[in-house]
Design an enzyme around this catalytic site. Structure first.
Site, PDB file in Angstrom:
ATOM      1  N   ARG A 404       0.820  -1.217   0.000  1.00 28.77           N
ATOM      2  CA  ARG A 404       0.000   0.000   0.000  1.00 28.77           C
ATOM      3  C   ARG A 404       0.853   1.266   0.000  1.00 28.77           C
ATOM      4  O   ARG A 404       1.767   1.414   0.806  1.00 28.77           O
ATOM      5  CB  ARG A 404      -0.929   0.001   1.218  1.00 28.77           C
ATOM      6  CG  ARG A 404      -1.848   1.208   1.260  1.00 28.77           C
ATOM      7  CD  ARG A 404      -2.859   1.079   2.374  1.00 28.77           C
ATOM      8  NE  ARG A 404      -4.029   0.317   1.954  1.00 28.77           N
ATOM      9  CZ  ARG A 404      -4.644  -0.573   2.721  1.00 28.77           C
ATOM     10  NH1 ARG A 404      -4.176  -0.840   3.906  1.00 28.77           N
ATOM     11  NH2 ARG A 404      -5.710  -1.199   2.284  1.00 28.77           N
ATOM     12  N   HIS A 434       4.560 -10.561   2.335  1.00 28.65           N
ATOM     13  CA  HIS A 434       5.078  -9.569   3.266  1.00 28.65           C
ATOM     14  C   HIS A 434       6.351 -10.054   3.956  1.00 28.65           C
ATOM     15  O   HIS A 434       6.905  -9.373   4.816  1.00 28.65           O
ATOM     16  CB  HIS A 434       3.993  -9.253   4.308  1.00 28.65           C
ATOM     17  CG  HIS A 434       4.266  -8.051   5.151  1.00 28.65           C
ATOM     18  ND1 HIS A 434       4.490  -8.122   6.505  1.00 28.65           N
ATOM     19  CD2 HIS A 434       4.358  -6.734   4.835  1.00 28.65           C
ATOM     20  CE1 HIS A 434       4.695  -6.922   6.994  1.00 28.65           C
ATOM     21  NE2 HIS A 434       4.621  -6.057   5.998  1.00 28.65           N
ATOM     22  N   TYR A 467      13.905   2.908  11.249  1.00 25.78           N
ATOM     23  CA  TYR A 467      13.082   1.823  11.780  1.00 25.78           C
ATOM     24  C   TYR A 467      13.984   0.854  12.540  1.00 25.78           C
ATOM     25  O   TYR A 467      15.052   0.489  12.044  1.00 25.78           O
ATOM     26  CB  TYR A 467      12.410   1.032  10.656  1.00 25.78           C
ATOM     27  CG  TYR A 467      11.264   1.703   9.941  1.00 25.78           C
ATOM     28  CD1 TYR A 467      11.139   3.089   9.885  1.00 25.78           C
ATOM     29  CD2 TYR A 467      10.308   0.942   9.289  1.00 25.78           C
ATOM     30  CE1 TYR A 467      10.088   3.682   9.206  1.00 25.78           C
ATOM     31  CE2 TYR A 467       9.246   1.530   8.600  1.00 25.78           C
ATOM     32  CZ  TYR A 467       9.153   2.898   8.567  1.00 25.78           C
ATOM     33  OH  TYR A 467       8.115   3.493   7.892  1.00 25.78           O
ATOM     34  N   ARG A 563       3.568  -1.218  19.580  1.00 22.26           N
ATOM     35  CA  ARG A 563       3.741   0.170  19.152  1.00 22.26           C
ATOM     36  C   ARG A 563       2.422   0.818  18.762  1.00 22.26           C
ATOM     37  O   ARG A 563       2.140   1.950  19.119  1.00 22.26           O
ATOM     38  CB  ARG A 563       4.698   0.249  17.963  1.00 22.26           C
ATOM     39  CG  ARG A 563       5.062   1.686  17.593  1.00 22.26           C
ATOM     40  CD  ARG A 563       5.661   1.803  16.221  1.00 22.26           C
ATOM     41  NE  ARG A 563       4.658   1.774  15.178  1.00 22.26           N
ATOM     42  CZ  ARG A 563       4.765   1.093  14.050  1.00 22.26           C
ATOM     43  NH1 ARG A 563       5.815   0.347  13.841  1.00 22.26           N
ATOM     44  NH2 ARG A 563       3.812   1.120  13.144  1.00 22.26           N
TER      45      ARG A 563
END
Length: 694
Positions: A404, A434, A467, A563
């Site tokens: 996305r 993924h 990240y 998170r």
């Protein structure tokens, strides 16, 4: 307790997460420019919330209306709108506070009314030379299809041209941030230490007359900020003759004309203009109509420049090199010697780009397989894969076209790779890939040795700097052979395949996770110590939540770092008394997925690409891997332990979604992200000493 109260709506939980981001903008201990950037992160998050989560609820309402059904979606939508509006009000207050704070440090973010005469002259010259060539006014008429022209990635100025006794004319101006910087430094008088910044929006506002004079008749001219957000979903053609690449290209184009879900406008906009725009855009009762400030698209503030002193932004934490690669002729020898665990952004991602670079020309390397979900725009890794093809290697790249908001980039990479001779695979429609896998086959003597990478994050050089993510590099034949089987499964998901070591969605993730939880329950029933430590971005799958509730009732101690979204309610008497949850929001975005079970004193540690969401467990290809090396297992355990002693950035997750900071009490200040950096720095220092001693 009723079952409804055992689950927090994921959409409200997501807004609670974004509130934690806003807390960082409010935190006076955070450097000033970083606080401004957190406003940008909050805004970017909220854009995605409306495009995806808000749009999904709106779609459910419309579908239920068509079917004559009824559910609680309208009530949920109302709660979402109310919470989002409160956060927007807090955002506006913080923005004004930060403007004042910057002014105290001689950084002035000014509007068009706060310029000196010399600056006004400079602004007009800048507009004519730099901005004007990119301005294309769009005349708003009664019969035009405004929805077709409006982009949801841009902010606009709606211009009102007023002539006495005439109906106002409306013109739309796109702020051309794709061509020009949003923040422009304005020259100051010599000797002045102050730094002045003006937004591109305000340059355009000041020069409206320069743009329209000579073309329109008007007595007054006014400009008002506005922005629209579209539903990010799209329908794909299922025509047999369409390839998936063509379908995705079509789907992304459809998004450009998708229906709006949010319209944000400057609160001073005249009612007549607002009514006209809402009618043209087909804003419904279920869309979010938000009065706001004169600035939209705040996501640009993520890159707000620091024109002041160094202390106004975070001190750099240089990524470190892993000592595990020291003393070896190449990366393959290092990985064959021992499993290697990297943790970004503390470790440099260059270890991965270097591994693929070496593989691209190493005569022993036969083939490279990798699956990509998100990659950098100018990816060194992808270019190395093209080099590998030119060097005669067989290269297979699994490209996830349905990532996305990265679809267009991935479509383009798919084309570039295909033209270079790379075998590009798109997987199966409806089953998103993924996982974060890399497999290199290398001939060593008579044997073919496989080198595997299993990660929690993307092969993305840029996000690896902000990240936190784990990468496991291994030549363990049992693990590497199963990674090979995953690639086979991707190519043919209907072929029977069994995984004994990896946790692979949708094949065995649910059953394996249930098994690991059940094992702790069994130990607890026997009076043995039993505990579970979990770290994920999102926990919303009810099956897994119910398993954790069950474990808690049998006395399993459960602690989690979540998170983002968390639908589980901790601390419910008799149900989740033994569950404690914290969330860490700080300078790095926490992204790893980790599961640790006590396992009667022999901890089992898994890293994974999968969040605990139904889509990740049942409807995507995801891969989790056991960390087998005792040193690396302990390292992950230590890292998570550090999170649970955080007394600075840890928030308690509770049923009220209060986002209260974990009480420090008499404990010393521990900011886990900085403490983890120090911990890993020491680990690498000791490893280097050991290497030198040998």
């Amino acid at each position: 307790m009723s079952s409804e109260k055992l689950y927090i709506e994921k959409e409200l939980s997501w807004l609670s997460f974004n509130e934690r981001v806003l807390q960082e903008a409010a935190d006076k201990s955070v450097p000033l420019i970083e606080r401004v950037r957190f406003l940008g992160i909050f805004s970017n998050n909220l854009d995605e919330f409306y495009k995806v989560r808000f749009a999904d609820v709106k779609r459910r309402i419309l579908i239920n209306q068509e079917r004559g059904g009824n559910d609680n979606s309208k009530h949920l939508l109302s709660k979402m709108q109310s919470k989002a509006l409160k956060l927007n009000e807090r955002f506006d207050d913080l923005y004004q506070e930060l403007i004042r704070e910057m002014a105290r440090r001689s950084i002035f973010l000014v509007n068009e009314h706060q310029l000196s005469d010399a600056q006004k002259s400079w602004i007009q010259k800048y507009f004519k030379r730099q901005v004007l060539p990119h301005m294309a006014p769009l005349l708003l008429t009664e019969d035009m299809d405004l929805l077709h022209f409006l982009k949801d990635e841009y902010a606009y100025i709606a211009v009102e041209l007023i002539q006495v006794e005439q109906k106002p004319q409306y013109v739309l101006l796109e702020i051309p941030t794709n061509h020009l910087p949003r923040f422009v430094m304005v020259p100051e008088q010599k000797g002045k230490r102050r730094k002045t910044i003006i937004l591109l929006d305000n340059i355009i506002r000041y020069c409206l007359d320069d743009l329209f004079h000579g073309f329109f008749e008007y007595d007054r001219i006014n400009g008002y900020a506005m922005k629209m957000t579209r539903d990010a979903e799209y329908d794909l053609s299922r025509e047999v003759e369409y390839s998936l690449l063509e379908q995705m290209s079509e789907g992304v184009s459809q998004r450009l004309t998708a229906m709006p879900v949010r319209f944000v406008y400057e609160r001073d906009m005249p009612e007549e203009m607002l009514h006209f725009l809402c009618n043209k855009l087909g804003i419904s009762n279920y869309d979010s109509l938000i009065p706001g400030s004169r600035y939209h698209n705040f996501k640009d503030f993520i890159a707000f420049p620091n024109v002041g002193r160094d202390y106004l932004e975070n001190k750099s934490l240089p990524p470190m090199r892993s000592a595990a690669f020291d003393g070896f002729a190449n990366s393959f020898e290092a990985i064959k010697n021992q499993d290697i665990l990297l943790y970004y952004p503390y470790h440099t991602f260059e270890h991965i780009t270097e591994l693929v670079r070496q593989a691209s020309f190493d005569p022993k390397v036969l083939s490279i397989k990798i699956n990509i979900y998100r990659v950098a725009k100018d990816s060194r890794l992808m270019n190395s894969l093209i080099d590998a093809v030119h060097n005669g290697k067989k290269v297979t790249v699994v490209v996830e076209l349905q990532a996305r908001f990265d679809e267009e980039a991935n479509i383009e990479w798919a084309r570039v790779l295909t033209e270079a001779g790379v075998q590009v695979i798109f997987g199966t429609p409806g089953l998103k890939i993924h996982s974060k896998l890399l497999l290199i086959n290398r001939r060593e003597g008579e044997d073919i040795v496989r080198y595997a990478h299993i990660g929690t994050g993307n092969f993305h050089e840029k996000t690896a700097r902000v990240y936190t993510d784990f990468s496991l590099l291994t030549a363990d034949p049992e693990i590497a052979n199963e990674v090979r089987s995953v690639f086979g499964y991707i190519e043919n998901p209907y072929r029977p395949v069994k995984f004994n070591h990896l946790i692979v969605s949708p094949r065995n993730s649910r059953s394996q996770l249930y098994r690991l939880i059940d094992n702790e329950i069994a130990n607890a029933k026997l009076g043995k110590k039993a505990n579970i430590t979990l770290k994920v971005n999102n926990l919303v799958d009810k099956g897994l939540i119910n398993k954790l509730y069950g474990a808690s009732t049998f006395g399993v101690d459960i602690r989690m770092v979540i998170r983002g979204m968390c639908a589980l309610v901790p601390g419910v008497e008799g149900i989740s008394d033994n569950i404690k949850i914290i969330s860490i929001v700080d300078r790095f975005l926490e992204h790893p997925r980790v599961l640790i079970t006590h396992n009667d004193g022999d901890p089992q540690v898994y890293i994974s690409s999968a969040d605990w969401m139904t889509r990740n467990i049942d409807h995507r290809i995801e891969v989790g891997a056991p960390v087998r090396d005792p040193r690396l297992k302990q390292r992950i355990i230590d890292i998570l332990d550090i999170h649970f002693i955080d007394t600075v950035k840890a928030r308690a997750i509770d049923k009220e979604m209060s986002n209260r900071y974990v009480a420090r009490g008499n404990r010393k200040k521990v900011r886990s992200q900085l403490a983890i950096y120090d911990y890993l720095k020491n680990v690498e220092k000791q490893a280097k000493k050991k290497n030198e001693a040998n």
